[in-house]
Design a protein around this motif. Sequence first.
Motif, PDB file in Angstrom:
ATOM      1  N   MET A   1       0.880  -1.093   0.038  1.00 42.31           N
ATOM      2  CA  MET A   1       0.035  -0.041   0.092  1.00 42.31           C
ATOM      3  C   MET A   1       0.950   1.301  -0.098  1.00 42.31           C
ATOM      4  N   TRP A   2       1.268   1.946  -1.277  1.00 43.82           N
ATOM      5  CA  TRP A   2       1.858   3.089  -1.257  1.00 43.82           C
ATOM      6  C   TRP A   2       0.747   4.362  -1.618  1.00 43.82           C
ATOM      7  N   PHE A   3       0.916   5.317  -0.742  1.00 42.71           N
ATOM      8  CA  PHE A   3       0.057   6.627  -0.981  1.00 42.71           C
ATOM      9  C   PHE A   3       0.346   7.153  -2.470  1.00 42.71           C
ATOM     10  N   LYS A   4      -0.745   7.684  -3.051  1.00 42.31           N
ATOM     11  CA  LYS A   4      -0.462   8.193  -4.402  1.00 42.31           C
ATOM     12  C   LYS A   4      -0.672   9.900  -4.210  1.00 42.31           C
ATOM     13  N   ASN A   5      -1.322  10.310  -3.100  1.00 49.59           N
ATOM     14  CA  ASN A   5      -1.509  11.652  -2.979  1.00 49.59           C
ATOM     15  C   ASN A   5      -1.379  12.377  -1.453  1.00 49.59           C
ATOM     16  N   LEU A   6      -1.164  13.477  -1.396  1.00 48.61           N
ATOM     17  CA  LEU A   6      -0.988  13.572   0.316  1.00 48.61           C
ATOM     18  C   LEU A   6      -1.609  15.077   0.541  1.00 48.61           C
ATOM     19  N   LYS A   7      -2.442  15.058   1.500  1.00 56.26           N
ATOM     20  CA  LYS A   7      -3.095  16.156   2.144  1.00 56.26           C
ATOM     21  C   LYS A   7      -2.297  16.207   3.582  1.00 56.26           C
ATOM     22  N   LEU A   8      -1.746  17.225   3.911  1.00 56.95           N
ATOM     23  CA  LEU A   8      -0.908  17.153   5.207  1.00 56.95           C
ATOM     24  C   LEU A   8      -1.348  18.176   6.138  1.00 56.95           C
ATOM     25  N   TYR A   9      -1.460  17.998   7.209  1.00 59.44           N
ATOM     26  CA  TYR A   9      -2.194  18.641   8.392  1.00 59.44           C
ATOM     27  C   TYR A   9      -1.237  18.528   9.665  1.00 59.44           C
ATOM     28  N   ALA A 139      -5.122  11.550  -0.328  1.00 59.97           N
ATOM     29  CA  ALA A 139      -6.370  12.110  -1.014  1.00 59.97           C
ATOM     30  C   ALA A 139      -5.893  13.336  -1.640  1.00 59.97           C
ATOM     31  N   SER A 140      -6.307  13.492  -3.228  1.00 61.83           N
ATOM     32  CA  SER A 140      -6.171  14.570  -3.890  1.00 61.83           C
ATOM     33  C   SER A 140      -7.006  15.733  -3.967  1.00 61.83           C
ATOM     34  N   ALA A 141      -8.308  15.558  -3.357  1.00 55.90           N
ATOM     35  CA  ALA A 141      -9.281  16.668  -3.355  1.00 55.90           C
ATOM     36  C   ALA A 141      -9.514  16.936  -1.882  1.00 55.90           C
ATOM     37  N   ASP A 142     -10.111  18.082  -1.622  1.00 54.95           N
ATOM     38  CA  ASP A 142     -10.358  18.489  -0.193  1.00 54.95           C
ATOM     39  C   ASP A 142     -11.562  17.727   0.476  1.00 54.95           C
ATOM     40  N   GLY A 143     -12.449  17.422  -0.354  1.00 57.88           N
ATOM     41  CA  GLY A 143     -13.596  16.542   0.078  1.00 57.88           C
ATOM     42  C   GLY A 143     -13.440  15.466   0.702  1.00 57.88           C
ATOM     43  N   LYS A 144     -12.301  14.570   0.168  1.00 62.06           N
ATOM     44  CA  LYS A 144     -12.149  13.318   0.578  1.00 62.06           C
ATOM     45  C   LYS A 144     -11.482  13.593   2.027  1.00 62.06           C
ATOM     46  N   ALA A 145     -10.324  14.169   2.047  1.00 62.55           N
ATOM     47  CA  ALA A 145      -9.603  14.545   3.116  1.00 62.55           C
ATOM     48  C   ALA A 145     -10.438  14.926   4.237  1.00 62.55           C
ATOM     49  N   GLU A 146     -11.285  15.916   3.784  1.00 61.87           N
ATOM     50  CA  GLU A 146     -12.169  16.444   4.876  1.00 61.87           C
ATOM     51  C   GLU A 146     -13.244  15.122   5.504  1.00 61.87           C
ATOM     52  N   ALA A 147     -13.513  14.348   4.420  1.00 60.30           N
ATOM     53  CA  ALA A 147     -14.540  13.430   4.966  1.00 60.30           C
ATOM     54  C   ALA A 147     -13.862  12.269   5.880  1.00 60.30           C
TER      55      ALA A 147
END
Length: 300
Positions: A1-9, A139-147
């Motif tokens: 399992m390798w992440f493909k996008n990153l939303k960093l907090y 996640a590449s989009a804000d919506g998925k990260a926020e969910a």
Amino acid sequence: MWFKNLKLYALTQALEITEEDLEEKLAEFVFRPCGSQDMATMGFTSPFNQGKTLLHSANGRIWITLKKQERLLPSVVVNAELAEKVAQIEAETGSSVGKKAQQDMKQEIIHRLLPMAFTKNSFIHGFISTKDNLVVVDASADGKAEAFLAMLRKAMGSLPVVPLARQSVQAHLTEWLQGKDLPKDVVILEEAELKALEEDGAVLRCKNQDLGSEEIINHIQSGKVVQKLAVEWDETLSALIQEDLTIKRLKFSDVMHEQNADIPKDQVAARLDANFALMSGEIVRFAERLKEIFTLNADD
């Protein structure tokens, strides 16, 4: 399992919770399949798919997976049946069917068809690095990260996070293309997106392009700024950095992938554990480097 996008907090305060307590809290919001009248359900599941635990930990980094199931009931199917039924009634009665009656009929059609609809599963992965006060969502989009964050916050009661970058980094990315302050461990690749500063300004997307060419420099001198830039970092990974510090199309080098190649493929759990430990460690190192490069501070 390798992440493909990153939303960093960034966590604004340390999490005072044990893995055992977190497991219990996640269990209250465990995934359940769609019922006959559910359009969608969402809940936590094992990162290992067939595993019994709802989290996996390696070196203080806790891997959590959110699963969503949706029923696929295309609106075109519902609307076609509705139109047929309305036409039949109007032909029999000689009067038109009102909007309220059509809406009620539509709900009846959905109620009848929903149990027969196929389901689609999707997953959002993320991890918490407690010692680094970092939360990462694939996640590449804000919506998925926020969910993902919203469900985690709901389970935990609170999750004090802010985006790692709360200001645009486009000025830095633009300077890099001008040959200014490019970090020694960063190599610019051949893809970028430039945009004029006006509200409806022109957008220039470049692929397989020498970004140091006179043509690109002229675009920058005319007022365009860099919105996205493809880079390689420390011979470890390549990615597309966006002006809000979203990381897209993350790819790890062959050297990284080869480090765990000796683990037999039939040892699925062992490979997942080793790959997560390796990947998450590099992501944390990358995030820390981004904080240095862009002088990011959670207190800003």
